[in-house]
Scaffold this motif. Structure first.
Motif, PDB file in Angstrom:
ATOM      1  N   VAL A  43     -70.012 -17.298 -64.005  1.00 47.91           N
ATOM      2  CA  VAL A  43     -68.901 -16.398 -64.352  1.00 47.91           C
ATOM      3  C   VAL A  43     -68.026 -17.003 -65.441  1.00 47.91           C
ATOM      4  O   VAL A  43     -67.658 -18.188 -65.371  1.00 47.91           O
ATOM      5  N   ASP A  44     -67.696 -16.197 -66.411  1.00 50.06           N
ATOM      6  CA  ASP A  44     -66.735 -16.589 -67.456  1.00 50.06           C
ATOM      7  C   ASP A  44     -66.092 -15.329 -67.998  1.00 50.06           C
ATOM      8  O   ASP A  44     -66.728 -14.280 -68.053  1.00 50.06           O
ATOM      9  N   ARG A  45     -64.839 -15.448 -68.433  1.00 50.27           N
ATOM     10  CA  ARG A  45     -64.183 -14.260 -68.991  1.00 50.27           C
ATOM     11  C   ARG A  45     -64.643 -13.992 -70.415  1.00 50.27           C
ATOM     12  O   ARG A  45     -64.447 -12.907 -70.949  1.00 50.27           O
TER      13      ARG A  45
ATOM     14  N   ASN B 214     -64.498 -33.921 -69.093  1.00 46.81           N
ATOM     15  CA  ASN B 214     -65.462 -34.671 -69.913  1.00 46.81           C
ATOM     16  C   ASN B 214     -64.897 -35.130 -71.261  1.00 46.81           C
ATOM     17  O   ASN B 214     -65.656 -35.474 -72.171  1.00 46.81           O
ATOM     18  N   GLN B 215     -63.598 -35.077 -71.402  1.00 50.52           N
ATOM     19  CA  GLN B 215     -62.847 -35.612 -72.554  1.00 50.52           C
ATOM     20  C   GLN B 215     -63.546 -35.402 -73.916  1.00 50.52           C
ATOM     21  O   GLN B 215     -63.979 -34.295 -74.213  1.00 50.52           O
ATOM     22  N   HIS B 216     -63.680 -36.462 -74.707  1.00 51.16           N
ATOM     23  CA  HIS B 216     -64.196 -36.322 -76.083  1.00 51.16           C
ATOM     24  C   HIS B 216     -65.707 -36.114 -76.135  1.00 51.16           C
ATOM     25  O   HIS B 216     -66.248 -35.875 -77.210  1.00 51.16           O
ATOM     26  N   ILE B 217     -66.398 -36.278 -75.002  1.00 53.86           N
ATOM     27  CA  ILE B 217     -67.863 -36.304 -75.072  1.00 53.86           C
ATOM     28  C   ILE B 217     -68.508 -35.268 -74.135  1.00 53.86           C
ATOM     29  O   ILE B 217     -69.633 -35.450 -73.686  1.00 53.86           O
TER      30      ILE B 217
ATOM     31  N   PHE C 179     -69.606 -32.248 -74.828  1.00 56.57           N
ATOM     32  CA  PHE C 179     -70.800 -31.572 -75.341  1.00 56.57           C
ATOM     33  C   PHE C 179     -72.028 -32.460 -75.117  1.00 56.57           C
ATOM     34  O   PHE C 179     -73.097 -31.986 -74.752  1.00 56.57           O
ATOM     35  N   THR C 180     -71.840 -33.766 -75.290  1.00 51.32           N
ATOM     36  CA  THR C 180     -72.924 -34.715 -75.023  1.00 51.32           C
ATOM     37  C   THR C 180     -73.272 -34.748 -73.538  1.00 51.32           C
ATOM     38  O   THR C 180     -74.442 -34.710 -73.151  1.00 51.32           O
ATOM     39  N   THR C 181     -72.230 -34.835 -72.685  1.00 52.63           N
ATOM     40  CA  THR C 181     -72.470 -35.158 -71.266  1.00 52.63           C
ATOM     41  C   THR C 181     -72.573 -33.935 -70.356  1.00 52.63           C
ATOM     42  O   THR C 181     -72.830 -34.093 -69.153  1.00 52.63           O
TER      43      THR C 181
ATOM     44  N   GLU D  20     -65.362 -21.468 -75.905  1.00 53.72           N
ATOM     45  CA  GLU D  20     -64.098 -22.213 -75.927  1.00 53.72           C
ATOM     46  C   GLU D  20     -64.321 -23.635 -76.440  1.00 53.72           C
ATOM     47  O   GLU D  20     -64.836 -23.799 -77.527  1.00 53.72           O
ATOM     48  N   THR D  21     -63.953 -24.637 -75.644  1.00 49.45           N
ATOM     49  CA  THR D  21     -64.051 -26.030 -76.119  1.00 49.45           C
ATOM     50  C   THR D  21     -65.472 -26.359 -76.570  1.00 49.45           C
ATOM     51  O   THR D  21     -65.671 -27.104 -77.546  1.00 49.45           O
ATOM     52  N   SER D  22     -66.439 -25.785 -75.863  1.00 49.59           N
ATOM     53  CA  SER D  22     -67.836 -26.084 -76.189  1.00 49.59           C
ATOM     54  C   SER D  22     -68.293 -25.400 -77.479  1.00 49.59           C
ATOM     55  O   SER D  22     -69.399 -25.657 -77.956  1.00 49.59           O
ATOM     56  N   TYR D  23     -67.442 -24.543 -78.026  1.00 47.36           N
ATOM     57  CA  TYR D  23     -67.740 -23.913 -79.322  1.00 47.36           C
ATOM     58  C   TYR D  23     -67.256 -24.783 -80.492  1.00 47.36           C
ATOM     59  O   TYR D  23     -67.968 -25.002 -81.468  1.00 47.36           O
TER      60      TYR D  23
HETATM   61  C1  LIG Z   1     -61.858 -31.202 -81.812  1.00 46.48           C
HETATM   62  C2  LIG Z   1     -62.887 -31.559 -80.736  1.00 46.48           C
HETATM   63  C3  LIG Z   1     -64.057 -32.227 -81.105  1.00 46.48           C
HETATM   64  C4  LIG Z   1     -65.003 -32.570 -80.147  1.00 46.48           C
HETATM   65  N1  LIG Z   1     -66.186 -33.148 -80.541  1.00 46.48           N
HETATM   66  C5  LIG Z   1     -67.137 -33.452 -79.615  1.00 46.48           C
HETATM   67  C6  LIG Z   1     -68.408 -33.955 -80.019  1.00 46.48           C
HETATM   68  O1  LIG Z   1     -68.695 -34.100 -81.205  1.00 46.48           O
HETATM   69  N2  LIG Z   1     -69.312 -34.283 -79.048  1.00 46.48           N
HETATM   70  C7  LIG Z   1     -69.035 -34.123 -77.728  1.00 46.48           C
HETATM   71  O2  LIG Z   1     -69.866 -34.485 -76.913  1.00 46.48           O
HETATM   72  N3  LIG Z   1     -67.870 -33.559 -77.311  1.00 46.48           N
HETATM   73  C8  LIG Z   1     -66.909 -33.222 -78.217  1.00 46.48           C
HETATM   74  N4  LIG Z   1     -65.720 -32.669 -77.818  1.00 46.48           N
HETATM   75  C9  LIG Z   1     -65.472 -32.476 -76.376  1.00 46.48           C
HETATM   76  C10 LIG Z   1     -66.187 -31.256 -75.823  1.00 46.48           C
HETATM   77  O3  LIG Z   1     -66.053 -30.159 -76.692  1.00 46.48           O
HETATM   78  C11 LIG Z   1     -65.628 -30.886 -74.428  1.00 46.48           C
HETATM   79  O4  LIG Z   1     -65.534 -32.032 -73.606  1.00 46.48           O
HETATM   80  C12 LIG Z   1     -66.563 -29.885 -73.737  1.00 46.48           C
HETATM   81  O5  LIG Z   1     -66.811 -28.788 -74.596  1.00 46.48           O
HETATM   82  C13 LIG Z   1     -65.969 -29.393 -72.434  1.00 46.48           C
HETATM   83  O6  LIG Z   1     -66.876 -28.433 -71.921  1.00 46.48           O
HETATM   84  P1  LIG Z   1     -66.556 -27.613 -70.605  1.00 46.48           P
HETATM   85  O7  LIG Z   1     -67.747 -26.820 -70.251  1.00 46.48           O
HETATM   86  O8  LIG Z   1     -65.991 -28.551 -69.577  1.00 46.48           O
HETATM   87  O9  LIG Z   1     -65.297 -26.673 -71.026  1.00 46.48           O
HETATM   88  P2  LIG Z   1     -65.271 -25.318 -71.896  1.00 46.48           P
HETATM   89  O10 LIG Z   1     -66.296 -25.317 -72.951  1.00 46.48           O
HETATM   90  O11 LIG Z   1     -63.849 -25.125 -72.316  1.00 46.48           O
HETATM   91  O12 LIG Z   1     -65.661 -24.203 -70.838  1.00 46.48           O
HETATM   92  C14 LIG Z   1     -64.752 -23.750 -69.855  1.00 46.48           C
HETATM   93  C15 LIG Z   1     -64.973 -22.249 -69.692  1.00 46.48           C
HETATM   94  O13 LIG Z   1     -64.130 -21.765 -68.628  1.00 46.48           O
HETATM   95  C16 LIG Z   1     -63.760 -20.439 -68.951  1.00 46.48           C
HETATM   96  N5  LIG Z   1     -62.574 -20.078 -68.182  1.00 46.48           N
HETATM   97  C17 LIG Z   1     -61.433 -20.798 -68.058  1.00 46.48           C
HETATM   98  N6  LIG Z   1     -60.581 -20.166 -67.216  1.00 46.48           N
HETATM   99  C18 LIG Z   1     -61.208 -19.022 -66.807  1.00 46.48           C
HETATM  100  C19 LIG Z   1     -60.841 -17.979 -65.926  1.00 46.48           C
HETATM  101  N7  LIG Z   1     -59.677 -17.932 -65.284  1.00 46.48           N
HETATM  102  N8  LIG Z   1     -61.731 -16.963 -65.743  1.00 46.48           N
HETATM  103  C20 LIG Z   1     -62.925 -16.968 -66.378  1.00 46.48           C
HETATM  104  N9  LIG Z   1     -63.334 -17.953 -67.210  1.00 46.48           N
HETATM  105  C21 LIG Z   1     -62.478 -18.967 -67.420  1.00 46.48           C
HETATM  106  C22 LIG Z   1     -63.506 -20.486 -70.448  1.00 46.48           C
HETATM  107  O14 LIG Z   1     -63.597 -19.177 -71.018  1.00 46.48           O
HETATM  108  C23 LIG Z   1     -64.587 -21.444 -70.932  1.00 46.48           C
HETATM  109  O15 LIG Z   1     -65.730 -20.763 -71.419  1.00 46.48           O
HETATM  110  C24 LIG Z   1     -64.755 -32.289 -78.771  1.00 46.48           C
HETATM  111  C25 LIG Z   1     -63.600 -31.587 -78.409  1.00 46.48           C
HETATM  112  C26 LIG Z   1     -62.673 -31.208 -79.377  1.00 46.48           C
HETATM  113  C27 LIG Z   1     -61.446 -30.448 -78.954  1.00 46.48           C
END
Ligand SMILES: Cc1cc2nc3c(=O)[nH]c(=O)nc-3n(C[C@H](O)[C@H](O)[C@H](O)COP(=O)(O)OP(=O)(O)OC[C@H]3O[C@@H](n4cnc5c(N)ncnc54)[C@H](O)[C@@H]3O)c2cc1C
Length: 418
Positions: free
Chosen positions: A38-40, A381-384, A386-388, A46-49
């Protein structure tokens, strides 16, 4: 994709379709479980984009490493491109800051580097396998990642190389000529380089997550687009309250990235999650001056990555509230410096902002919630991330299935904070 999920049931509901949630959902399907994701928004929006797309073999030292202490005086001025901070936020979050800084002690290097090395190794293996299965292999580039210094920083580069070598991570030390030979189209900005040879990158992280989501759907998984309002224990099961109804499952995985703490608060969990916000902007590339790999300008505090839409410039860290208004000061400061590295044209689209979700020890939470059966946490998963993401998700799926994850999940246990 289902239109209205009211009454739907599954073995597992995964909340959040970023790289972590999509990976957890796919890995759970691979174990034969029925899964609703599920995602909105659409997967990977979002961050993963907006990240830099680096699949980093060598990011085993988080930002709160001992080197942070020597950099702190420069950061206090709040004008550095690497780190900006909001004083009002800092006062409100002093506990988080103290814990984050305490983790920068030398004694905290090895345990965290070892933990992250295990997670990264398992994750890169999955990315390389899944990107082929997901029919997105054309997006990955095995050309490494260049960290570059403008000053004569051979000592710093050698120290990093030695640390990586302790973990069996390969890198090559480069001088000015070797950098030019490797990246023939960049201007002679750098004296020293360290090429992380086992690191890969992708030309669109959002598209990769979407490809993994299609692979999940193709394996029989259900993707539902809706706003998640709450998660409620319901006997042996969980009810997920959505804007358009309710669904239920035995297991719920919270993979909401920077939004993860919100749904856990009503259940009594106070998650110390902070937001290392970051920005990107993309620019039209000059086809005669193309970049072959991501470059991290260590002293300029920015990254340059060749992406499908153009050259993506990503900024350093902004410590503030997740939803505070954007401040483009860091991005505006580094773009002219980046133009001194490689020629590029006008901006494509608007600047983007995201929030790296970070716990005080910079290790994600991967495991069961301590006081609720069937509730699984996968975020931070902080700065990494997308990797992890793949190994984070796969470890959760393994634990749900009663199997042993591919790496040591002990250091990532949610119970260290909850
Ligand atoms: C500038 C920048 C550069 C980076 N560069 C790298 C890199 O080169 N390599 C690397 O490994 N990592 C990098 N990262 C880190 C990486 O992007 C993140 O750690 C990772 O994308 C987090 O993924 P996630 O799935 O936890 O979160 P997200 O990708 O944010 O996914 C969370 C999802 O939850 C959904 N959501 C939230 N609340 C709700 C709700 N109430 N109802 C429905 N849906 C909801 C959102 O829509 C979203 O799709 C970078 C980050 C930034 C900001």
């Amino acid at each position: 994709m289902s239109d209205n999920a009211t009454g739907e049931q599954a073995d597992v509901i995964v909340l959040g379709a970023g790289i972590v949630g999509v990976s957890a959902a796919y890995a759970a399907r691979q174990r034969g479980l029925s899964v609703i994701l599920v995602d909105r928004r659409e997967p990977g929006s979002e961050t993963s984009y907006g990240n830099a797309g680096i699949l980093s073999s060598g990011s085993i030292l988080p930002l709160n490493a001992p080197s942070l202490w020597s950099a702190l005086p420069a950061y206090m001025s709040n004008r550095h491109a690497a780190l900006r901070w909001d004083p009002a936020w800092a006062i409100r979050n002093i506990d988080w800051l103290v814990r984050f800084l305490a983790n920068a002690a030398p004694s905290r290097i090895k345990p965290r580097a070892t933990a992250l090395h295990g997670l990264i190794g398992a994750s890169l293996k999955l990315h390389r396998e899944w990107i082929v299965k997901a029919d997105a292999a054309q997006r990955i580039r095995e050309t490494g990642w260049l960290k570059a210094w403008r000053s004569d920083a051979v000592g710093a580069a050698k120290a990093e190389q030695a640390l990586l070598a302790e973990y069996g991570i390969a890198s090559q030390l480069l001088d000015r000529q070797a950098i030019s030979a490797l990246e023939p189209n960049i201007l002679p900005a750098y004296k020293v380089g360290l090429l992380h040879t086992q690191t890969a990158s992708v030309d669109s992280p959002g598209a990769v997550v979407k490809a993994y989501a299609r692979m999940f759907a193709g394996s029989g998984g259900d993707i539902h687009q809706s706003d998640i309002k709450a998660i409620v224990p319901d006997g042996e099961r969980w009810r997920v309250v959505l804007a358009d109804g309710g669904i239920s499952a035995r297991h719920v995985v919270v993979a909401l990235g920077p939004w993860s703490a919100d749904v856990l608060r009503p259940l009594g969990y106070r998650v110390p999650l902070a937001f290392e916000r970051g920005y990107h902007r993309e620019f039209k590339p000059n086809p005669a001056r193309s970049l072959l790999r991501p470059i991290h300008d260590t002293e300029g505090s920015f990254l340059l990555t060749p992406m499908e839409q153009g050259i993506r410039v990503t900024s350093g860290v902004e410590l503030t509230a997740r939803d505070a208004p954007s401040s483009f000061a860091q991005l505006d400061a580094v773009v002219p410096v980046a133009r001194g590295v490689v020629e590029f044209g006008e901006a494509v689209g608007e600047p983007w902002r995201g929030a790296r979700p970070t716990l005080p020890d910079s290790l994600p939470m991967i495991g069961p919630a301590p006081r609720h059966s069937g509730l699984w946490l996968a975020f931070g998963n902080q700065h990494i991330g997308f990797t992890t993401g793949p190994a984070t998700g796969a470890a959760i799926a393994a634990m749900i299935g009663g199997a042993t994850p591919a790496f040591d999940v002990g250091p990532f246990s949610p119970s260290r904070y909850l």
